[in-house]
Design an enzyme around this catalytic site. Structure first.
Site, PDB file in Angstrom:
ATOM      1  N   LYS A  44     -66.490  -5.544-112.299  1.00 30.94           N
ATOM      2  CA  LYS A  44     -66.430  -4.615-111.177  1.00 30.94           C
ATOM      3  C   LYS A  44     -67.457  -3.534-111.750  1.00 30.94           C
ATOM      4  O   LYS A  44     -67.872  -2.654-110.821  1.00 30.94           O
ATOM      5  CB  LYS A  44     -65.131  -3.828-110.989  1.00 30.94           C
ATOM      6  CG  LYS A  44     -64.001  -4.745-110.453  1.00 30.94           C
ATOM      7  CD  LYS A  44     -62.872  -4.220-109.775  1.00 30.94           C
ATOM      8  CE  LYS A  44     -62.048  -3.502-110.733  1.00 30.94           C
ATOM      9  NZ  LYS A  44     -60.868  -2.973-110.009  1.00 30.94           N
ATOM     10  N   LYS A  46     -67.168  -1.364-114.219  1.00 29.92           N
ATOM     11  CA  LYS A  46     -66.399  -0.041-114.668  1.00 29.92           C
ATOM     12  C   LYS A  46     -65.997  -0.343-115.770  1.00 29.92           C
ATOM     13  O   LYS A  46     -65.575  -1.342-116.418  1.00 29.92           O
ATOM     14  CB  LYS A  46     -64.871  -0.278-113.820  1.00 29.92           C
ATOM     15  CG  LYS A  46     -65.193   0.363-112.385  1.00 29.92           C
ATOM     16  CD  LYS A  46     -63.729   0.663-111.688  1.00 29.92           C
ATOM     17  CE  LYS A  46     -63.793   1.417-110.514  1.00 29.92           C
ATOM     18  NZ  LYS A  46     -62.445   1.836-109.876  1.00 29.92           N
TER      19      LYS A  46
HETATM   20  N1  C2G Z   1     -57.645   5.823-104.194  1.00 26.37           N
HETATM   21  C1  C2G Z   1     -57.279   6.881-103.208  1.00 26.37           C
HETATM   22  N2  C2G Z   1     -57.579   7.950-103.149  1.00 26.37           N
HETATM   23  C2  C2G Z   1     -58.295   8.557-104.168  1.00 26.37           C
HETATM   24  C3  C2G Z   1     -58.804   7.580-105.401  1.00 26.37           C
HETATM   25  C4  C2G Z   1     -58.369   6.143-105.186  1.00 26.37           C
HETATM   26  O1  C2G Z   1     -56.726   6.499-102.029  1.00 26.37           O
HETATM   27  N3  C2G Z   1     -58.874   9.708-104.482  1.00 26.37           N
HETATM   28  C5  C2G Z   1     -57.128   4.585-103.910  1.00 26.37           C
HETATM   29  C6  C2G Z   1     -58.479   3.356-103.792  1.00 26.37           C
HETATM   30  O2  C2G Z   1     -58.809   3.314-102.307  1.00 26.37           O
HETATM   31  C7  C2G Z   1     -57.427   2.154-104.469  1.00 26.37           C
HETATM   32  C8  C2G Z   1     -56.540   2.665-105.306  1.00 26.37           C
HETATM   33  O3  C2G Z   1     -56.503   4.169-105.140  1.00 26.37           O
HETATM   34  O4  C2G Z   1     -56.908   1.616-103.102  1.00 26.37           O
HETATM   35  C9  C2G Z   1     -57.117   2.318-106.870  1.00 26.37           C
HETATM   36  O5  C2G Z   1     -58.360   2.937-106.900  1.00 26.37           O
HETATM   37  P1  C2G Z   1     -59.359   2.196-108.162  1.00 26.37           P
HETATM   38  O6  C2G Z   1     -58.445   2.327-109.236  1.00 26.37           O
HETATM   39  O7  C2G Z   1     -60.692   3.120-108.018  1.00 26.37           O
HETATM   40  O8  C2G Z   1     -59.337   0.908-107.599  1.00 26.37           O
HETATM   41  P2  C2G Z   1     -60.634  -0.003-107.478  1.00 26.37           P
HETATM   42  O9  C2G Z   1     -61.716   0.049-108.643  1.00 26.37           O
HETATM   43  O10 C2G Z   1     -61.051   0.507-105.905  1.00 26.37           O
HETATM   44  O11 C2G Z   1     -60.116  -1.590-107.587  1.00 26.37           O
HETATM   45  O12 C2G Z   1     -59.481  -6.102-106.076  1.00 26.37           O
HETATM   46  C10 C2G Z   1     -59.536  -4.614-105.841  1.00 26.37           C
HETATM   47  C11 C2G Z   1     -59.895  -3.757-106.695  1.00 26.37           C
HETATM   48  O13 C2G Z   1     -59.265  -4.102-108.044  1.00 26.37           O
HETATM   49  C12 C2G Z   1     -59.646  -2.048-106.458  1.00 26.37           C
END
Ligand code: C2G
Length: 129
Positions: A44, A46
């Protein structure tokens, strides 16, 4: 008996994550969360501060979460939905539209992100101290 499934890295666990998980749990009776492995994070683009084990332990300790499992690659969601009998797949709306292909298997919902907070902003604010 709605089972809700979601995925994420959940690094530096913060209120944006908590508020999403709280709303996800309210959609059903059980919430299962796929935590991105360290290797999948690389895919990803990250790098997380906490390891997979630490992130899984932290999210697993959240009262809204019933079970955590590992997310190793993009293609496992259908298998996971079947394995957990998930009836709702939900993510924050930064992913809006990106998982609509799951609709034949379960309801697909995108919830509003929490404004003003993200792991990236936490990291950059800390680096300026
Ligand atoms: N999120 C949120 N508000 C934020 C930050 C994050 O609602 N201020 C939500 C994101 O939209 C996501 C979840 O928290 O649904 C987890 O965020 P991340 O850890 O950044 O996940 P991500 O890297 O987007 O991974 O297969 C799907 C991926 O693994 C998603």
């Amino acid at each position: 008996k709605d089972v809700v499934i979601t995925y994420g890295t959940f690094d530096l666990f913060h209120v944006g994550h908590v508020r999403l998980l709280k709303r996800l749990k309210a959609l059903g009776d059980k919430l299962v969360v796929g935590i991105s492995s360290d290797e999948f994070n690389k895919i990803k683009g990250k790098t997380s501060f906490f390891s997979y084990d630490e992130r899984a332990e932290i999210v697993g300790a959240c009262k809204y979460v019933d079970e955590v499992f590992a997310e190793h690659h993009w293609e496992q969601k259908i298998d996971d939905i079947i394995r957990y009998n998930a009836t709702i797949f939900a993510m924050g709306d930064d992913w809006k539209g990106r998982f609509d292909h799951l609709e034949p298997y379960c309801k697909v919902i995108y919830l509003q992100r929490t404004e003003e907070i993200s792991t990236t902003s936490i990291k950059s604010q800390l680096s300026q101290i």
